[in-house]
Design an enzyme around this catalytic site. Structure first.
Site, PDB file in Angstrom:
ATOM      1  N   ALA A  14     -12.671   8.747  10.759  1.00 23.37           N
ATOM      2  CA  ALA A  14     -13.871   8.163  11.369  1.00 23.37           C
ATOM      3  C   ALA A  14     -15.096   9.013  11.044  1.00 23.37           C
ATOM      4  CB  ALA A  14     -13.691   8.050  12.879  1.00 23.37           C
ATOM      5  N   ARG A  20     -24.485   0.912   7.245  1.00 22.56           N
ATOM      6  CA  ARG A  20     -24.704  -0.538   7.244  1.00 22.56           C
ATOM      7  C   ARG A  20     -24.819  -1.116   8.652  1.00 22.56           C
ATOM      8  NH1 ARG A  20     -19.977  -2.752   3.654  1.00 22.56           N
ATOM      9  NH2 ARG A  20     -20.811  -4.744   4.416  1.00 22.56           N
ATOM     10  N   TYR A 376     -29.872  -2.244  49.581  1.00 24.79           N
ATOM     11  CA  TYR A 376     -30.409  -1.043  48.917  1.00 24.79           C
ATOM     12  C   TYR A 376     -31.769  -0.694  49.502  1.00 24.79           C
ATOM     13  CZ  TYR A 376     -31.752   2.002  44.990  1.00 24.79           C
ATOM     14  OH  TYR A 376     -32.148   3.061  44.202  1.00 24.79           O
TER      15      TYR A 376
END
Length: 455
Positions: A14, A20, A376
Site C-alpha cells: 500500500a 489518480r 442540546y
C-alpha cells in the site's frame, strides 16, 4: 509440512501515492459500502488466522498507522522502486518467521478467502512450487503483465506489459500481482532481482523468472471471477467497485427473503443485516451499523445508520435514523422524522415532522407532528423520558432533561421545561387575547390608506 500446519504471514502492499485519486485521503482508506477498502481485505484475511500482518506504506503512512493501530506492522518503502522493492521492506518485520507468505494489495480489496486458500494449497502441492501466482483472464488484457504457462499451470515465464513483445502480449492470462511464497524462499529470491527493464524498477514478478531459470517450478492458479482481483486506482474505478459490490449485495438480500421494490436504487453498507420478509421501497440508503428484524417496512427515501429495527417496525417515507436509534416491535416512524440515540418502545409512534434525540419513549406513546426533544444546550446533551401511552401534542418542545409520565398528555404547542406527572395534562401556552371586530377595523383602515396612496 502441509498448508494446514504451516504458519501464515500477510504482506499488503500500500505504498503507492494514489495520484489518480486526487485526494488527501490514502487510496486504500477510501470506502466501499461504508468501509475502507483495506478493511475489506483485512477482514477476509482474518479468516486465515495469520500470525503476522505487514502493511508496506509510503506516502500517507501516518494515516495507515492511525487506521490500523496495533493490528499490523507498518513497513516503510521510501523511495518507491517497484513491487519487488516494496516486498523487501517487510523483511525485518518477518524476521524469525518460518511459514507461508501471501502477498496482497491494499487496492485489491475483494479477493476471496477461497482463492487465498487455493493459493496456499497449491504452494504445498507435491511438485512444491517456489512461487504460486494468481492469474486471471479479463475481457481487456492490454495493460496487464502476462503469465506464460503450460496447460497444467506450470509457469514458463512472466513479463510486464511494457517489456512484452507482440507474441507475449497475445497471451490472455494476466498477472493479478497476488502471490504465495514460502518465507524461506521469498527474500532469497528478492535478493537476486535486478532493475534492468524499461521502468528501472525491481519487479516482484522476477522472482518467478529467477526461480524458473534455477530449475525450480512455479505455478499459476486462475480465478474464475476477474472482478475479485480488480485494482482500484481512480474515483471512477472506486465507483465501479461500489456498483459491483451493491449489485451482489442486492441479489443476496433478495435471495435471503427481502423484497426490494426497485433494487438498483437501494444502497447497503458492508454490515447491513436484514431478516426475512423485510420490504424496502425505492431510494433507501443504509449506512453502517443497521440491523433489521423480520416484517419491517422501510418506505421510500429513508436513510438509516447505526439503527436497530425490531419486528414489525415501519419507517418513512423520508425518515432518518441516526446512530443509537432503536425501534422496538411495531414502532412507527413517519415522514420527515429524525431519530438519534433514542429508544422507541413497542407500538410507539412519531408519524410526522419530528426530531427525537437522546430520548426514551415508552410503549404505545404518541408523538405529535412537529414535536422536538430539545436535547442540546450548546455544551452537553440531555435526555428526555416519555412514559407509556403518553400523548405529546403537535408542535411541542420538550426541553431536556425532562420526564413525561405514563398516560400524561402534553397539549399542542407546549414548551415543557419541568417534569410531567403520570396522568397529568400539561398545557404551556400564552393566554389568548380576543378582540371582537378588530380584524375588520384593521382591514378597513389599511384599504383606506392604500387607496389614498394611489391618488
Amino acid at each position: 509440512m502441509t498448508s494446514a500446519s504451516s504458519p501464515l504471514a500477510i504482506i499488503v502492499l500500500a505504498a503507492g501515492k494514489g495520484t489518480r485519486m486526487k485526494s488527501d485521503l490514502h487510496k486504500v482508506l477510501h470506502p466501499i459500502a461504508g468501509r475502507p477498502m483495506l478493511e475489506h481485505l483485512l477482514s477476509s484475511v482474518q479468516e486465515l488466522a495469520p500470525q503476522r500482518q505487514v502493511v508496506v506504506a509510503g506516502h500517507g503512512r501516518e494515516q495507515l498507522e492511525q487506521a490500523l493501530g496495533a493490528r499490523a506492522t507498518i513497513a516503510v518503502q521510501e523511495p518507491q522502486l517497484g513491487t519487488g522493492h516494496a516486498v523487501q521492506q517487510a523483511e525485518q518485520a518477518l524476521q524469525g518467521f518460518d511459514g507461508d507468505v501471501l502477498i496482497l494489495y491494499g487496492d485489491v480489496p475483494f479477493v476471496r478467502v477461497e482463492t487465498m486458500r487455493a493459493m496456499i494449497a497449491r504452494l504445498h502441492a507435491p511438485d512444491a512450487p517456489a512461487v504460486v501466482v494468481l492469474g486471471f483472464e479479463p475481457e481487456d488484457a492490454l495493460q496487464y503483465g502476462r503469465v506464460l504457462a503450460h496447460d497444467d499451470g506450470r509457469i514458463v515465464m512472466m513479463v510486464e506489459y511494457k517489456d512484452a513483445d507482440d507474441e507475449q502480449r497475445a497471451c490472455r492470462l494476466c498477472n493479478s500481482g497476488l502471490m504465495a511464497v514460502k518465507s524461506a524462499d521469498l527474500f532469497e529470491l528478492l535478493g537476486k532481482v535486478g532493475n534492468d527493464n524499461t521502468q528501472g524498477e525491481y519487479y516482484l514478478v522476477d522472482i518467478v523468472n529467477i526461480a524458473t531459470l534455477e530449475g525450480r517450478p512455479c505455478a499459476v492458479i486462475i480465478t474464475d471471477d476477474p472482478d475479485e482481483v480488480g485494482g482500484i486506482n481512480s474515483r471512477g474505478e472506486l465507483a465501479e467497485a461500489e456498483a459491483r459490490w451493491q449489485r451482489k449485495r442486492r441479489v443476496q438480500a433478495m435471495a435471503d427473503g427481502v423484497t426490494l421494490i426497485a433494487p438498483e436504487t437501494v444502497f447497503f453498507a458492508w454490515d447491513t443485516r436484514l431478516d426475512r420478509d423485510v420490504t424496502i421501497e425505492p431510494n433507501v440508503v443504509f449506512g453502517p451499523g443497521v440491523t433489521v428484524a423480520d416484517n419491517v417496512v422501510i418506505h421510500a427515501f429513508s436513510h438509516l445508520e447505526g439503527a436497530t429495527l425490531e419486528s414489525g417496525v415501519a419507517i418513512g417515507p423520508y425518515a432518518r435514523l441516526r446512530p443509537g436509534a432503536v425501534l422496538k416491535e411495531r414502532a412507527k416512524i413517519g415522514n420527515f422524522v429524525e431519530v438519534k440515540n433514542a429508544v422507541l418502545g413497542e407500538g410507539a409512534k412519531a408519524n410526522h415532522l419530528s426530531y427525537v434525540g437522546d430520548a426514551e419513549v415508552g410503549a404505545n406513546a404518541n408523538i405529535g407532528a412537529g414535536t422536538i426533544t430539545c436535547n442540546y444546550d450548546g455544551y452537553f446533551k440531555h435526555k428526555t423520558v416519555i412514559g407509556e401511552r403518553a400523548f405529546i401534542g403537535s408542535n411541542s418542545a420538550l426541553v431536556a432533561p425532562v420526564k413525561i409520565g405514563a398516560d400524561a398528555i402534553v397539549a399542542a404547542g407546549s414548551a415543557v421545561t419541568r417534569d410531567v406527572a403520570a396522568g397529568e395534562l400539561r398545557l404551556v401556552r400564552g393566554e389568548q387575547l380576543v378582540k371582537p371586530g378588530w380584524a375588520d377595523r384593521f382591514h378597513d383602515a389599511m384599504k383606506k390608506k392604500k387607496a389614498e396612496q394611489r391618488k
